[in-house]
Motif scaffolding. Structure first.
Motif, PDB file in Angstrom:
ATOM      1  N   THR A 206       0.822  -1.209   0.000  1.00  0.00           N
ATOM      2  CA  THR A 206       0.000   0.000   0.000  1.00  0.00           C
ATOM      3  C   THR A 206       0.859   1.264   0.000  1.00  0.00           C
ATOM      4  O   THR A 206       0.601   2.195  -0.751  1.00  0.00           O
ATOM      5  CB  THR A 206      -0.925   0.005   1.236  1.00  0.00           C
ATOM      6  N   ASN A 207       1.911   1.275   0.836  1.00  0.00           N
ATOM      7  CA  ASN A 207       2.696   2.506   0.937  1.00  0.00           C
ATOM      8  C   ASN A 207       3.882   2.544  -0.014  1.00  0.00           C
ATOM      9  O   ASN A 207       4.349   3.608  -0.371  1.00  0.00           O
ATOM     10  CB  ASN A 207       3.161   2.747   2.384  1.00  0.00           C
ATOM     11  N   ARG A 236       1.310   9.366   3.044  1.00  0.00           N
ATOM     12  CA  ARG A 236       2.462  10.129   3.527  1.00  0.00           C
ATOM     13  C   ARG A 236       3.338   9.260   4.403  1.00  0.00           C
ATOM     14  O   ARG A 236       2.890   8.278   4.953  1.00  0.00           O
ATOM     15  CB  ARG A 236       1.979  11.319   4.347  1.00  0.00           C
ATOM     16  N   GLY A 237       4.565   9.666   4.585  1.00  0.00           N
ATOM     17  CA  GLY A 237       5.462   8.937   5.463  1.00  0.00           C
ATOM     18  C   GLY A 237       6.439   8.117   4.655  1.00  0.00           C
ATOM     19  O   GLY A 237       7.063   8.622   3.710  1.00  0.00           O
ATOM     20  N   PHE A 238       6.554   6.833   5.005  1.00  0.00           N
ATOM     21  CA  PHE A 238       7.498   5.929   4.358  1.00  0.00           C
ATOM     22  C   PHE A 238       6.862   5.427   3.065  1.00  0.00           C
ATOM     23  O   PHE A 238       6.172   4.411   3.056  1.00  0.00           O
ATOM     24  CB  PHE A 238       7.810   4.772   5.314  1.00  0.00           C
TER      25      PHE A 238
END
Ligand SMILES: *Cc1c(COP(=O)(O)O)cnc(C)c1O
Length: 469
Positions: A206-207, A236-238
């Motif tokens: 997903t990310n 957002r993020g990793f």
């Protein structure tokens, strides 16, 4: 009065129609329409009397004048209809429930000009032979984006459906897990994939999705690589996604086309309008996408439509798909869309002429000035009911475009004297009942009217006399 004598007093349809009170109604609306409604009204009256609804406070049946009055009101409401102009002060510029983009004047004129009579919709004036309805839009989009070929369908959902069905029927379509979006109104990529006869091949996590994830997934039955703009959310993020150019290069190595659903899609650098950068249609095509799809009535600022642009070999196949006939656009849409696209040829005036970009690009100061102009009239109209002040707020683009981007703006804030939900509802109901309903948004016990999308303050102030509080 007893039921029997009441029933006897109900006149015949002919008698009512012959009454002088009905002469004007018949003259204005014709005998047929008035007769049908009088008959229905008299039938309803009979049913009411028989059911003894309100039998005791009924001294008699309504007079001719009362019947005519009620009918006149009803006909007026019928003629207004349910589909009407509203004033969008929600602060969401492209509000799907309120009809998304407002069209520029030139587009409206073209709709009237080209639909009042006949046009060369599918007629080639040079050869006198059958033409192609896409041609009117195609040359404009080619010039503006550099696309080899273009076709237009009912909306972007239809564009995605027909592209998948044309380019990868019975085959696998590779798409990142991070891009399996639901747009709202039941448009979900996995479901559209199924309906178009393709098999979804989920790529990565997903990310994070890497190029090697696509590489590993490509096999015998891979028909298409697809990238979907994650319109209404942001991860957002990793995170890690694969760019259009890397994906296009991979596709070329395996002879698999790349389809990009841009969602809103834009033809201009939004930074020129004070917004965040969105990849433009030109940029995505230049990066190597074979086909891109985008909406007509989101950031483009035109009528509902789905524009499909890209390599000629693929667009030609889309045009030949029998679904194209089912999803094709009407002449009114093409009339409006061509005029909107023409505005894009003159970037200096685009931001003034095109309502969507004009509203998005308006400075907070300009909105504040309009709030100051409107404030006294609004305070006066609500004086016994609510306090009205000006408040800083944030507008949104809407329709999934740049979902996290907020635009500094100002609004009139209406705070009811009586701090109940009921009082708040009562005031917002009153604004929704105006001849051109005024729609704001409720926030922390107040009604906010964000004036970013209002071109003319008098559209609201002139109606305030009708406010029924
Ligand atoms: C809005 C959107 C659609 C649907 O477009 P419509 O013109 O509303 O049919 C499809 N895909 C994405 C990514 C979108 O943002």
């Amino acid at each position: 009065m007893d039921q029997k004598s009441l029933l006897q007093q109900i006149p015949s349809v002919d008698k009512v129609l012959g009454a002088p009170e009905f002469a004007t109604l018949i003259e204005k609306h014709g005998t047929e329409r008035v007769k049908a409604r009088v008959r229905a009204d008299l039938d309803a009256l009979r049913v009411q009397v028989r059911a003894q609804i309100e039998p005791n406070d009924r001294d008699g049946i309504p007079s001719f004048a009362e019947l005519a009055d009620a009918l006149s009101t009803r006909i007026r409401l019928e003629d207004i209809g349910s589909f009407k102009k509203v004033i969008n002060l929600t602060g969401t510029v492209l509000h799907t429930n309120l009809g998304r983009a407002s069209l520029p004047t030139s587009a409206l004129d073209a709709v009237v000009r080209l639909s009042a009579g006949n046009s060369n919709l599918e007629f080639d004036l040079n050869s006198g032979k059958r033409g192609d309805r896409d041609s009117h839009v195609e040359s404009l989009v080619q010039t503006l984006t550099g696309a080899e070929a273009v076709t237009v369908v009912n909306n972007n959902a239809a564009a995605v459906l027909i592209c998948l069905n044309t380019l990868a029927f019975g085959q696998e379509v590779c798409i990142s897990r991070g891009e399996l979006v639901e747009i709202g109104g039941s448009f979900r990529i996995p479901e559209v994939m199924e309906k178009s006869g393709c098999t979804l091949k989920e790529i990565g996590a997903t990310n994070r999705t890497h190029l090697k994830d696509y590489q590993n997934a490509i096999g015998e039955n891979t028909g298409l690589l697809m990238k979907v703009h994650t319109s209404n959310y942001e991860i957002r993020g990793f995170t890690q996604e694969v760019d259009y150019d890397e994906l296009a290069t991979l596709g070329k190595q395996h002879n698999i086309p790349l389809l990009a659903d841009l969602g809103s899609g834009t033809l201009v650098n939004l930074e020129d309008y004070g917004l965040a950068h969105e990849p433009t249609v030109q940029e995505v095509l230049n990066a190597g996408a074979d086909v891109v799809t985008f909406s007509g009535d989101k950031l483009l600022g035109g009528p509902q439509a789905g524009i499909i642009a890209g390599k000629k070999e693929f667009i030609d196949r889309v045009k030949q798909n029998p679904l194209k006939r089912a999803l094709r656009v009407d002449k009114m849409t093409l009339a409006a869309l061509t005029e909107v696209l023409k505005l894009y040829r003159e970037p200096e005036t685009l931001g003034l002429e095109l309502p969507t970009l004009r509203h998005l690009g308006k400075t907070a100061e300009t909105v504040l000035q309009d709030c100051e102009t409107m404030l006294p009239a609004m305070q006066d109209a609500l004086k016994d009911h609510a306090e009205v002040s000006i408040t800083a707020t944030e507008s949104q683009i809407g329709s999934g475009a740049l979902p996290l981007d907020q635009i500094a703006s100002f609004a009139l804030a209406i705070k009811p004297n009586d701090q109940s939900d009921h009082a708040l509802q009562h005031i917002s109901d009153a604004f929704r009942s105006l001849p051109s309903p005024v729609i704001g948004r409720l926030q922390q016990g107040k009604i906010l009217f964000d004036l970013r999308t209002l071109d003319d303050v008098s559209l609201v102030t002139e109606q305030l006399q009708h406010l029924n509080l």
